[in-house]
Design a protein around this motif. Structure first.
Motif, short mmCIF file in Angstrom:
data_model
loop_
_atom_site.label_atom_id
_atom_site.label_comp_id
_atom_site.label_asym_id
_atom_site.label_seq_id
_atom_site.Cartn_x
_atom_site.Cartn_y
_atom_site.Cartn_z
N PRO A 191 -70.97 34.74 -0.33
CA PRO A 191 -69.70 34.83 0.42
C PRO A 191 -68.73 33.70 0.13
CG PRO A 191 -71.61 35.16 1.86
CD PRO A 191 -72.14 34.67 0.55
N ALA A 192 -69.24 32.58 -0.42
CA ALA A 192 -68.38 31.43 -0.70
C ALA A 192 -67.67 31.54 -2.05
CB ALA A 192 -69.20 30.14 -0.65
N ARG A 193 -67.99 32.56 -2.83
CA ARG A 193 -67.39 32.63 -4.16
C ARG A 193 -65.89 32.91 -4.06
NH1 ARG A 193 -69.85 37.54 -3.35
NH2 ARG A 193 -68.94 39.43 -4.27
N ARG A 194 -65.18 32.44 -5.07
CA ARG A 194 -63.73 32.56 -5.05
C ARG A 194 -63.23 33.07 -6.39
NH1 ARG A 194 -65.01 27.19 -5.65
NH2 ARG A 194 -64.10 26.20 -7.49
N LEU A 195 -62.15 33.78 -6.36
CA LEU A 195 -61.55 34.37 -7.55
C LEU A 195 -60.67 33.33 -8.24
CD1 LEU A 195 -61.25 37.02 -9.17
CD2 LEU A 195 -59.30 37.58 -7.69
N GLU A 196 -60.94 33.06 -9.51
CA GLU A 196 -60.19 32.04 -10.26
C GLU A 196 -59.41 32.64 -11.43
OE1 GLU A 196 -59.64 28.90 -9.72
OE2 GLU A 196 -60.93 28.64 -7.97
N ILE A 197 -59.45 33.94 -11.61
CA ILE A 197 -58.84 34.54 -12.80
C ILE A 197 -57.34 34.28 -12.88
CG2 ILE A 197 -58.44 36.82 -11.77
CD1 ILE A 197 -59.76 36.11 -15.34
N HIS A 198 -56.66 34.21 -11.73
CA HIS A 198 -55.22 33.96 -11.75
C HIS A 198 -54.93 32.53 -12.22
CE1 HIS A 198 -56.02 37.11 -8.73
NE2 HIS A 198 -54.97 37.69 -9.28
N ASN A 199 -55.72 31.57 -11.73
CA ASN A 199 -55.57 30.19 -12.19
C ASN A 199 -55.91 30.06 -13.66
OD1 ASN A 199 -54.81 29.25 -9.64
ND2 ASN A 199 -56.94 28.96 -9.01
N LEU A 200 -56.92 30.80 -14.10
CA LEU A 200 -57.30 30.77 -15.51
C LEU A 200 -56.18 31.29 -16.40
CD1 LEU A 200 -60.99 31.96 -15.10
CD2 LEU A 200 -60.30 29.81 -16.19
N GLY A 201 -55.41 32.25 -15.90
CA GLY A 201 -54.27 32.75 -16.66
C GLY A 201 -53.26 31.65 -16.92
N HIS A 202 -52.97 30.86 -15.91
CA HIS A 202 -52.06 29.71 -16.09
C HIS A 202 -52.68 28.68 -17.03
CE1 HIS A 202 -49.30 31.23 -13.11
NE2 HIS A 202 -50.22 31.22 -12.17
N ALA A 203 -53.99 28.47 -16.90
CA ALA A 203 -54.67 27.48 -17.72
C ALA A 203 -54.62 27.83 -19.20
CB ALA A 203 -56.12 27.33 -17.25
N VAL A 204 -54.89 29.09 -19.52
CA VAL A 204 -54.86 29.52 -20.92
C VAL A 204 -53.47 29.32 -21.51
CG1 VAL A 204 -54.99 31.56 -22.41
CG2 VAL A 204 -56.79 31.13 -20.74
N GLU A 205 -52.46 29.61 -20.71
CA GLU A 205 -51.08 29.41 -21.18
C GLU A 205 -50.81 27.93 -21.45
OE1 GLU A 205 -46.75 31.35 -20.12
OE2 GLU A 205 -48.19 31.01 -18.50
N GLN A 206 -51.32 27.06 -20.58
CA GLN A 206 -51.11 25.62 -20.75
C GLN A 206 -51.80 25.07 -21.99
OE1 GLN A 206 -49.17 23.40 -18.88
NE2 GLN A 206 -48.39 25.36 -18.11
N LEU A 207 -52.89 25.70 -22.43
CA LEU A 207 -53.58 25.23 -23.63
C LEU A 207 -52.71 25.34 -24.87
CD1 LEU A 207 -57.14 26.76 -23.01
CD2 LEU A 207 -56.42 24.39 -22.65
N ASP A 208 -51.79 26.30 -24.85
CA ASP A 208 -50.81 26.47 -25.94
C ASP A 208 -51.49 26.51 -27.32
OD1 ASP A 208 -48.25 26.80 -27.03
OD2 ASP A 208 -47.98 24.63 -27.31
N ALA A 209 -52.59 27.27 -27.40
CA ALA A 209 -53.36 27.35 -28.65
C ALA A 209 -52.95 28.56 -29.46
CB ALA A 209 -54.85 27.39 -28.34
#
Length: 244
Positions: free
Chosen positions: A23-41
């Motif tokens: 029950p404590a798990r959290r969805l991070e896919i939206h944050n990961l979307g911003h993170a991938v963009e920030q990597l600028d690879a």
């Protein structure tokens, strides 16, 4: 388009876009979307990417309608995904995102036993008229399995990648010793000689994630750190730059 002088590659095990358990798990896919963009690879190699999961989609109200690879691809990037593992509620595997055109791709099952489904994803990219081959890998947890999987990776490279073509092999190798490094060095694969600890994300003490190349000059690596990064996955991303 003018050919770049540097190629930036990132590899990231995204832990299926969810952190925590029960029950404590959290969805991070939206944050990961911003993170991938920030990597600028130019090339982003992803592991533990979900194509679909019916259970999690029902549990989380904001579960994206798109498969994760497509959802994470920044604007203008192509996404290639291939399944490694089929589960009761869906499937997951490796993905590659790139800002350069994809010429072709293929998948090879490198599972060593029935308890771990593993595969490699091979993508050929047109980098301003130059063909660059990329292989995304996620090796097994058992040392003996990794030895055999690296042997299969080497055989795949010798069979499918032209000897003179630039090649990137990146992913979660689940190995912090010299075994993989030595095996890949025998076919001319090298990485930047600097420790870049990526696991566990909150307090990284080992490097499980690697980026090996052939036909490119390693220039440097870095690992994004801090709370914003370690909250998103159990791994930190690894980013490396190469001179073409």
């Amino acid at each position: 388009m003018e050919s770049p002088s540097l190629l930036r590659v990132a590899t990231y095990n995204i832990h299926k876009g969810v952190q925590g358990f029960g029950p404590a798990r959290r969805l991070e896919i939206h944050n990961l979307g911003h993170a991938v963009e920030q990597l600028d690879a130019d090339i982003v190699c992803l592991q533990e990417v979900r194509s679909l999961n019916r259970s999690e989609a029902a549990y989380f109200e904001r579960w994206p309608a798109l498969p994760q690879a497509q959802y994470l691809a920044p604007e203008g990037y192509e996404a290639v995904y291939r399944t490694n593992a089929y589960t009761k509620h869906g499937e997951h595997g490796n993905a590659l995102l790139t800002r350069w055109p994809v010429l072709g791709h293929q998948h090879e099952d490198i599972s060593d036993h029935r308890f771990e489904q593993r595969g490699l994803l091979h993508v050929e990219i047109d980098l301003a008229g130059r063909s660059v081959h990329s292989i995304v890998v996620h090796l097994g947890l058992i040392p003996g399995s990794r030895v055999r999987q690296v042997q299969r990776l080497r055989a795949f490279i010798e069979r499918e990648v032209p000897a003179g073509a630039p090649l990137v092999v990146a992913g979660d190798f689940n190995d912090w010793g010299l075994q993989v490094k030595k095996a890949l060095a025998q076919i001319g694969m090298v990485e930047f000689e600097q420790s870049a600890f990526t696991y566990p994300a909150r307090l990284p003490i080992v490097q499980l994630d690697h980026i090996y190349v052939r036909g490119l000059m390693p220039m440097g690596t870095y690992v994004p750190k801090g709370r914003i990064w370690w909250r998103m996955s159990d791994h930190l991303p690894l980013v490396a730059e190469f001179r073409l």
